[in-house]
Design an enzyme around this catalytic site. Structure first.
Site, PDB file in Angstrom:
ATOM      1  N   PRO A  80      -4.072   3.115 -10.455  1.00  0.00           N
ATOM      2  CA  PRO A  80      -3.798   4.533 -10.218  1.00  0.00           C
ATOM      3  C   PRO A  80      -3.387   4.776  -8.755  1.00  0.00           C
ATOM      4  CG  PRO A  80      -6.020   4.182 -11.109  1.00  0.00           C
ATOM      5  CD  PRO A  80      -5.469   2.837 -10.796  1.00  0.00           C
ATOM      6  N   VAL A  81      -2.409   5.661  -8.553  1.00  0.00           N
ATOM      7  CA  VAL A  81      -1.926   5.962  -7.191  1.00  0.00           C
ATOM      8  C   VAL A  81      -2.974   6.741  -6.412  1.00  0.00           C
ATOM      9  CG1 VAL A  81      -0.029   7.015  -5.864  1.00  0.00           C
ATOM     10  CG2 VAL A  81       0.346   6.285  -8.201  1.00  0.00           C
ATOM     11  N   GLY A  84      -7.607   4.938  -3.663  1.00  0.00           N
ATOM     12  CA  GLY A  84      -8.469   4.117  -2.811  1.00  0.00           C
ATOM     13  C   GLY A  84      -8.498   2.668  -3.245  1.00  0.00           C
ATOM     14  N   LEU A  85      -7.623   2.313  -4.182  1.00  0.00           N
ATOM     15  CA  LEU A  85      -7.606   0.926  -4.670  1.00  0.00           C
ATOM     16  C   LEU A  85      -6.462   0.128  -4.044  1.00  0.00           C
ATOM     17  CD1 LEU A  85      -8.418   1.489  -8.442  1.00  0.00           C
ATOM     18  CD2 LEU A  85      -9.962   0.967  -6.571  1.00  0.00           C
ATOM     19  N   GLY A  86      -5.865   0.696  -3.024  1.00  0.00           N
ATOM     20  CA  GLY A  86      -4.838  -0.049  -2.288  1.00  0.00           C
ATOM     21  C   GLY A  86      -3.514  -0.159  -3.023  1.00  0.00           C
ATOM     22  N   SER A  87      -3.161   0.881  -3.806  1.00  0.00           N
ATOM     23  CA  SER A  87      -1.925   0.773  -4.582  1.00  0.00           C
ATOM     24  C   SER A  87      -0.707   0.683  -3.671  1.00  0.00           C
ATOM     25  CB  SER A  87      -1.781   1.938  -5.560  1.00  0.00           C
ATOM     26  OG  SER A  87      -1.604   3.136  -4.847  1.00  0.00           O
ATOM     27  N   SER A  88      -0.703   1.390  -2.552  1.00  0.00           N
ATOM     28  CA  SER A  88       0.479   1.339  -1.681  1.00  0.00           C
ATOM     29  C   SER A  88       0.627  -0.070  -1.101  1.00  0.00           C
ATOM     30  CB  SER A  88       0.406   2.387  -0.568  1.00  0.00           C
ATOM     31  OG  SER A  88      -0.629   2.094   0.333  1.00  0.00           O
ATOM     32  N   ALA A  89      -0.483  -0.663  -0.695  1.00  0.00           N
ATOM     33  CA  ALA A  89      -0.414  -2.033  -0.150  1.00  0.00           C
ATOM     34  C   ALA A  89       0.038  -3.016  -1.229  1.00  0.00           C
ATOM     35  CB  ALA A  89      -1.777  -2.449   0.400  1.00  0.00           C
ATOM     36  N   ASP A 131      -6.039  -3.637   3.644  1.00  0.00           N
ATOM     37  CA  ASP A 131      -5.495  -3.401   2.299  1.00  0.00           C
ATOM     38  C   ASP A 131      -4.414  -4.419   1.951  1.00  0.00           C
ATOM     39  OD1 ASP A 131      -7.163  -1.280   2.325  1.00  0.00           O
ATOM     40  OD2 ASP A 131      -5.671   0.215   1.767  1.00  0.00           O
TER      41      ASP A 131
END
Ligand code: MEV
Length: 296
Positions: A80-81, A84-89, A131
């Site tokens: 999920p965007v 806090g799970l580092g999706s952008s990284a 991240d």
């Protein structure tokens, strides 16, 4: 055409403190993001992973790599965007790996990581680099930002940890904003923050030993303490607290924010697989998304 992937991450201990040089502990999760690129006259993003700033970061990566071509960029995401799970990284790492394949660059992990960090700086202002390191898909690491560059030490997990990630679905403040707010508070109350940082340093030492020796009850207690410190810093939202308290009432060993906070996600250490499923069910019942995973 080039393809690459990056992994979701969860910070078990030390988010925010890590920006100021304290060690933090993170785990790469099994959830992935895949990026596929093909050359095109203009950039086109085909993705459900919509983030206003996404292309600015990917452009920064292209600039750093000296690449002028445009691409159709297809993103497939299990993460999920803005959670806090580092999706952008994970997108950044996947994009660099896709470019590496497209141009047959055979980039080392170190190089992939360094280019991905260029995008992280665009997204988050003053990120620690943790991240993108975890998005490389390793196991658990101790990460520490240092003037001469980051130090990354693999961390042995003594006993598998059943984790639940509770996703609030709301990111009320950006990571950059939260980092900036913590900085302002730290400057306003230097002495208070000095003691808070000393306590966190001590907590991280204990957490490293507890994880290595598989003392999961202690790991959980330390997660709860770490949540107290994060809450004191002002990065815990009502939704975070809802998830954290529900998980604790369901018998979780520990529960805290993971990542920048104020929404985003929480990480919960369950007693066992069954307990993880029960906690996940309860979080879903409250209207949030829950993902179960094992760190080992
Ligand atoms: C974000 O996932 C974690 C923070 O510590 C920022 C960073 O490490 O760059 C809040």
């Amino acid at each position: 055409m080039g393809k690459g992937y990056g992994c979701a991450k969860s910070i078990l201990f030390g988010e925010h403190f890590v920006v100021y040089g304290l060690p933090a502990i993170g785990v790469g999760l099994s959830k992935k993001i895949e990026v596929e690129i093909s050359k095109a006259p203009h950039t086109l993003l085909e993705s459900s992973h919509v983030d206003a700033n996404l292309l600015a970061g990917l452009d920064a990566i292209k600039n750093a790599m000296g690449i002028k071509d445009n691409f159709v960029i297809r993103i497939k995401s299990e993460i999920p965007v803005a959670s806090g799970l580092g999706s952008s990284a994970a997108v950044s790492v996947a994009f660099v790996r896709a470019l590496s394949e497209e141009y047959k660059l055979n980039l080392s992990d170190e190089k992939v990581n360094a280019y991905a960090f260029e995008a992280e700086k665009v997204y988050h202002g003053n990120p620690s680099g943790m991240d993108n390191n975890l998005a490389m898909c390793g196991g658990a690491i101790i990460f520490q930002k240092k003037p001469e560059g980051a130090s990354i030490t693999p961390l042995r997990i003594g006993k598998p940890m059943n984790l639940v990630i509770g996703v609030t679905g709301k990111k009320k403040k950006s990571t950059a904003q939260l980092i900036a707010e913590v900085k302002l508070k730290k400057e306003k109350y230097p002495e208070l923050f000095h003691y808070l940082f000393e306590a966190e340093k001590n907590l991280i030492d204990l957490a490293i030993k507890a994880i290595e020796h598989g003392k999961l009850e202690e790991v959980g207690e330390l997660m709860n303490l770490n949540q107290g410190f994060l809450s004191a810093m002002g990065v815990s939202s009502r939704e975070n607290k809802d998830i954290i308290y529900a998980a604790r009432e369901m018998g979780a060993l520990g529960a805290k924010i993971t990542g920048a906070g104020y929404g985003g996600s929480c990480v919960i250490l369950a007693k066992n697989e069954k307990n993880a499923e029960e906690i996940a069910e309860e979080i879903r019942r409250l209207g949030y998304v829950a993902i179960t995973t094992v760190a080992q």
